[in-house]
Design an enzyme around this catalytic site. Structure first.
Site: not given
Lengths: 369, 369
Positions: A116, A334-336
């Site tokens: 990210v 995930g993580e953005g």
């Protein structure tokens, strides 16, 4: 400009997480129909066949509705809010990754080495990590906000993941983060998450809030074998079966959710109250958005689905949220990461509406009709 | 730095379009297996579950193979090459738009008001328009290159769209543009097109080169009614039926294609010879890429599919090209709009491979396995 720790809220009336939530919910307004109508009209004048920019046209209309003006300002200062938490359910063996990876990745975010961080730098976004529920101690600074509500949830397989008060506190953290980021000039907020084991509470929320069976919404997360998947599905089914029929959305969140989910619920509602668009990441954000939708249907009008995750439950979430994902590239990190990849598309949609010539201004002949 | 008109080629041996094509084809090499193997290995060390970045990981491996190094340099200077041409088949009534829209849009590109201009500015790309076959006169300058081969094709419904020599000349223009853009430092080339009526020759190429029936590959283009669609399908079926069984790919292109298609064929082969990646736009680029594939299978290894168009034939093209689209947002505009939207995703893929921390460097615990 972005101090660690809780900020002093301007509204002195707000004294508890519950009051903050109620106060924020009262400020969430529907999108502006006028601005959206103007955006639709303007799209039809631009030098392209009507509808030829597909989903980008819909995004531009939504952004106009959010901003309440047409053309809407193109988002220029994105911030990714990565909520981090741990999960007692890891004790059931639902993930092959050890719990300390959560805090290890928080340090990786701080150092700028995670996916990210790379994706955020590429599009001019800042990354802010919020320790809302990491099991071990995390030092706060300008990048990592120390807002821990509890050191990891309890095991949702055997009892409530957290108390209702803790869920409300974590939602309040998310609202506060949305306010701080908006105050700092960020004009679009991207959701992120980090928490080993967090696809398990996500699957519980998805099953509980969409009525989809556990074996449909439970997936392989970061990568688990068939045996672990069967176990994880059983854990999800068991936890959801325990929910009382009269449980409200915050009860559900407290019973089977995660602290990062609660943080994202707050971020969505807080951003909506500020009329700031939110780009949702994958299945963790999708399951949190279902909670936000159940609390405040209007808040979802401020959300765009950044991407569609490989996780099977994400499809059910997007269907219930009535959101179409912008990026669909088999991501499951995930993580953005998915939200960050979608940001340039969202910005492009706004720029199109603002900067394109019209048939009249360009002197181009229109279709014979 | 980017003079209008033909450049003086460095290789004095090249004297004709056919020689230029043969010379260029001889320089197209397969991707580097070594660099791709290194990229696969490196992906496995980065701080994320294996495969969690899905298609982005595949793109990063392809870019390594193209560059011949790992990590590959992240593309930083994109150029959109918009090939413009007119189509005699418009006389059959296959589009509701008048032919003068092509030249009108060329002027719109020059002025910076079209969708592709907006999208290119948003991602730091330059737009270069190549008049390879516009029916009316176009003035050349730094933005619009005057390289007209003929003033629009003949009506492909009644005879060959152009001669084989004209097709070769237009391919040579594309090769030359690729060379000029690479010489100017552009490290990724995006295909674009403008030509009222150009989904009809695209459908012909798709039908001829994939063996898909005309009624499957013929679509509504910029928006036509059922009656016009039936007519257009009949035109496509008739033109394809006329092709001799022994026609080679350039014969097919000359008989039923367009000058902008030929230009894109040249751009793909020219970029591949320079080891520069190409991001393809929609159905016009897809049909041109099928011609490039039939001439030089290796050239397609340098291509990424920017997006999937709404046009039904594009699916058949992508299947035959074995390319997965990066953006899938119901676009049907052309101009290079889909390719331009995909550029940040391609750049992100390269940055991930270059900039992410490894489990070792970040001190993050890896999966228990």
């Amino acid at each position: 400009m972005f101090p660690p720790g809780p900020s002093i809220r301007k509204n002195a009336r707000v004294t508890s997480p519950r009051n903050l939530l109620d106060d924020t919910l009262a400020r969430v307004q529907p999108l502006s129909d006028d601005a959206m109508a103007q955006a639709r009209e303007r799209q039809a004048l631009l030098t392209k066949p009507a509808g030829a920019l597909g989903v980008l046209e819909e995004v531009s209309i939504q952004l106009a509705g959010i901003a309440g003006t047409c053309p809407p300002p193109a988002p220029a200062s994105p911030a990714v809010a990565v909520f981090a938490g741990d999960h007692g359910v890891l004790a059931q063996g639902v993930s092959p990754w050890p719990q300390e990876v959560t805090v290890g990745m928080v340090e990786n975010f701080r150092a700028g080495g995670a996916a990210v961080n790379v994706l955020a730098r590429a599009c001019g976004a800042v990354v802010r990590v919020i320790d809302v529920g990491v099991a071990s101690e995390v030092i706060g600074d300008d990048t990592v906000l120390a807002r821990n509500v509890r050191r990891g949830t309890a095991d949702l397989a055997t009892g409530p993941a957290m108390s209702r008060e803790e869920a409300e506190q974590a939602i309040a953290v998310g609202i506060d983060v949305a306010d701080q980021l908006a105050d700092a000039g960020h004009d679009v907020l991207l959701t992120g998450d980090m928490g080993i084991g967090n696809t398990t509470p996500s699957a519980c929320l998805l099953a509980a809030l969409t009525g989809t069976p556990a074996d449909v919404v439970t997936g392989r997360g970061t990568g688990i074998d068939d045996e672990t998947l069967a176990l994880k599905t059983q854990v999800v089914a068991g936890a959801v079966a325990r929910l009382r029929p009269d449980a409200d959305p915050i009860d559900v969140l407290a019973e089977v959710g995660g602290l990062e989910h609660a943080g994202i619920v707050g971020l969505i509602i807080g951003a909506a109250a500020r009329r700031v668009p939110v780009i949702l990441d994958g299945v963790i954000a999708g399951s949190a958005a279902l909670v936000a939708q159940a609390i405040s249907r209007d808040s979802i009008a401020y959300c765009l689905a950044g991407h569609r995750s490989v996780e099977p439950g994400h499809r059910a979430a997007l269907a219930k949220l009535e959101l179409r994902p912008l990026v669909d590239l088999d991501l499951r990190l995930g993580e953005g990461s998915g939200a960050t990849l979608a940001f340039p598309l969202v910005r492009a949609a706004a720029l199109i509406l603002d900067e394109m010539a019209t048939f009249d201004s360009a002197g181009v002949a229109n279709k014979d009709n």
